[in-house]
Design an enzyme around this catalytic site. Sequence first.
Site, short mmCIF file in Angstrom:
data_model
loop_
_atom_site.label_atom_id
_atom_site.label_comp_id
_atom_site.label_asym_id
_atom_site.label_seq_id
_atom_site.Cartn_x
_atom_site.Cartn_y
_atom_site.Cartn_z
N GLU A 35 -11.72 4.52 -1.95
CA GLU A 35 -11.46 4.51 -0.03
C GLU A 35 -13.01 5.96 -0.25
O GLU A 35 -12.06 6.52 -0.67
CB GLU A 35 -10.72 5.20 1.08
CG GLU A 35 -9.50 5.47 0.24
CD GLU A 35 -7.92 5.32 -0.01
OE1 GLU A 35 -8.62 3.80 -1.04
OE2 GLU A 35 -8.03 5.42 -0.18
N ASP A 49 0.72 -1.25 0.17
CA ASP A 49 0.07 0.61 -0.39
C ASP A 49 0.62 1.41 -0.58
O ASP A 49 0.39 2.32 0.14
CB ASP A 49 -0.97 -0.03 1.46
CG ASP A 49 -1.72 1.04 0.98
OD1 ASP A 49 -2.05 2.01 1.75
OD2 ASP A 49 -2.53 1.23 0.06
N LYS A 89 3.22 3.36 -5.59
CA LYS A 89 2.59 2.42 -6.48
C LYS A 89 3.25 1.66 -7.76
O LYS A 89 3.37 0.69 -7.99
CB LYS A 89 1.11 2.87 -6.94
CG LYS A 89 0.29 3.59 -5.90
CD LYS A 89 0.04 2.64 -5.00
CE LYS A 89 -1.11 3.54 -3.92
NZ LYS A 89 -1.27 2.70 -2.68
N ASP A 141 -2.83 -3.09 -2.19
CA ASP A 141 -4.26 -2.04 -2.90
C ASP A 141 -3.67 -1.11 -4.00
O ASP A 141 -2.87 -1.09 -4.03
CB ASP A 141 -3.94 -1.00 -1.26
CG ASP A 141 -5.41 0.18 -1.23
OD1 ASP A 141 -5.37 1.31 -0.82
OD2 ASP A 141 -6.73 -0.57 -1.64
N ASN A 142 -4.99 -0.53 -4.39
CA ASN A 142 -5.29 0.88 -5.62
C ASN A 142 -4.97 0.76 -6.69
O ASN A 142 -3.87 0.78 -7.39
CB ASN A 142 -4.46 1.54 -5.14
CG ASN A 142 -4.57 2.24 -3.54
OD1 ASN A 142 -3.37 1.95 -2.70
ND2 ASN A 142 -5.53 2.80 -3.57
C1 LIG Z 1 2.16 5.92 -0.92
C2 LIG Z 1 1.34 6.33 -0.34
C3 LIG Z 1 0.95 5.55 1.57
C4 LIG Z 1 1.57 5.71 2.68
O1 LIG Z 1 2.79 4.68 1.68
C5 LIG Z 1 4.14 5.53 2.28
N1 LIG Z 1 5.67 5.28 1.37
C6 LIG Z 1 5.55 5.69 0.16
N2 LIG Z 1 6.30 5.13 -0.28
C7 LIG Z 1 7.12 4.08 0.59
C8 LIG Z 1 8.19 3.74 0.99
N3 LIG Z 1 9.13 3.05 -0.10
N4 LIG Z 1 8.87 2.38 1.74
C9 LIG Z 1 7.59 2.66 3.02
N5 LIG Z 1 6.83 3.84 3.03
C10 LIG Z 1 6.35 4.61 2.08
C11 LIG Z 1 4.20 7.47 1.86
O2 LIG Z 1 4.88 8.17 3.27
C12 LIG Z 1 2.86 6.74 2.26
O3 LIG Z 1 2.49 7.45 4.41
N6 LIG Z 1 0.03 6.07 0.07
C13 LIG Z 1 -0.74 6.28 -1.49
O4 LIG Z 1 0.10 7.59 -1.68
C14 LIG Z 1 -2.52 6.42 -1.77
C15 LIG Z 1 -2.70 7.24 -2.67
C16 LIG Z 1 -4.33 7.64 -3.48
C17 LIG Z 1 -4.70 8.13 -3.78
C18 LIG Z 1 -6.36 8.01 -5.17
C19 LIG Z 1 -6.05 8.92 -5.35
C20 LIG Z 1 -6.65 10.26 -5.28
F1 LIG Z 1 -7.02 10.80 -6.15
C21 LIG Z 1 -5.60 10.90 -4.65
C22 LIG Z 1 -4.38 9.57 -3.32
C23 LIG Z 1 -5.02 6.28 -2.20
C24 LIG Z 1 -4.44 4.89 -1.15
O5 LIG Z 1 -5.30 4.69 -1.67
C25 LIG Z 1 -3.14 4.88 -1.14
O6 LIG Z 1 -2.88 4.24 -0.33
MG LIG Z 2 -3.97 2.60 -0.71
#
Ligand SMILES: C[C@H](C[C@H]1O[C@@H](n2cnc3c(N)ncnc32)[C@H](O)[C@@H]1O)NC(=O)c1cc(-c2ccc(F)cc2)cc(O)c1O
Ligand SMILES: [Mg+2]
Length: 214
Positions: A199, A141, A144, A169-170
């Site tokens: 969501e 998650d 992407k 997810d997504n």
């Molecule tokens: C990426 C994020 C979730 C978190 O992931 C951490 N992260 C990143 N890369 C790494 C790594 N390489 N290692 C560890 N952590 C890591 C980050 O700091 C965020 O806190 N999730 C999303 O961007 C996300 C976006 C949407 C979304 C959908 C429609 C829209 F119009 C706008 C946004 C829906 C979702 O359900 C998501 O999940």
């Molecule tokens: Mg997600």
Amino acid sequence: TRSTRPQRLLGAVQKNATRGDPGSVIQAIDHYCRNKEWAMNVGDEKGCILDSVVSEVNPATVLELGTYCGYSTVRIARLLPPHAKLITLEFNPAVAAIARQVIAWAGLEDKVQLVEGASGDFIPRIKEQFGVKTFDLVFLDHWKEYYLPDTKLMEECGLLRKGSVLLADNVVCPGAPDYLEYVRSSPRYESRYFKSHLEYTKVEDGLEKSVFLG
Ligand SMILES: C[C@H](C[C@H]1O[C@@H](n2cnc3c(N)ncnc32)[C@H](O)[C@@H]1O)NC(=O)c1cc(-c2ccc(F)cc2)cc(O)c1O
Ligand SMILES: [Mg+2]
């Protein structure tokens, strides 16, 4: 200075959820995100699919990539058998700090190891640093475009065994087309799409469940 969205989400948990009651933490976040301010938690609709996969796999070891505020961490950890372990990786320290407090409010800190850092750096070190041989379940998650490279990295590091389940997810919104192509065409995976919605919205999204065949 103005608070951040994760800080406001934590505030809603502390105001409306009961300490030690994971279900009330989940409800408080869903109510806040549906009625006050959208946030990128897996949410209640996809969350029910997540719950059913966790219950089916009944994992002893879980890896979550992308903790965000800890909503899916709480959803997964509340269903784990006693001694099961969930390692969750979060890149953004400020967000990780909020997630720690959400997980603690739910009373699940003993089942969860939250690690700050990037998946690409941590995946190669998980075996020796956390004493995990393989993961029964991985919930993807995070960014992407990292789903595919990190899946290949987990394969190379021997973190997957015959029967390990990847749940992503997504896969439709925002989308992970290269990952979908890989798990759906590779003979090493048995893949299935669970259609749902982004969501708290009516936009299509879904979860892809892929079983590693070894
Ligand atoms: C990426 C994020 C979730 C978190 O992931 C951490 N992260 C990143 N890369 C790494 C790594 N390489 N290692 C560890 N952590 C890591 C980050 O700091 C965020 O806190 N999730 C999303 O961007 C996300 C976006 C949407 C979304 C959908 C429609 C829209 F119009 C706008 C946004 C829906 C979702 O359900 C998501 O999940
Ligand atoms: Mg997600």
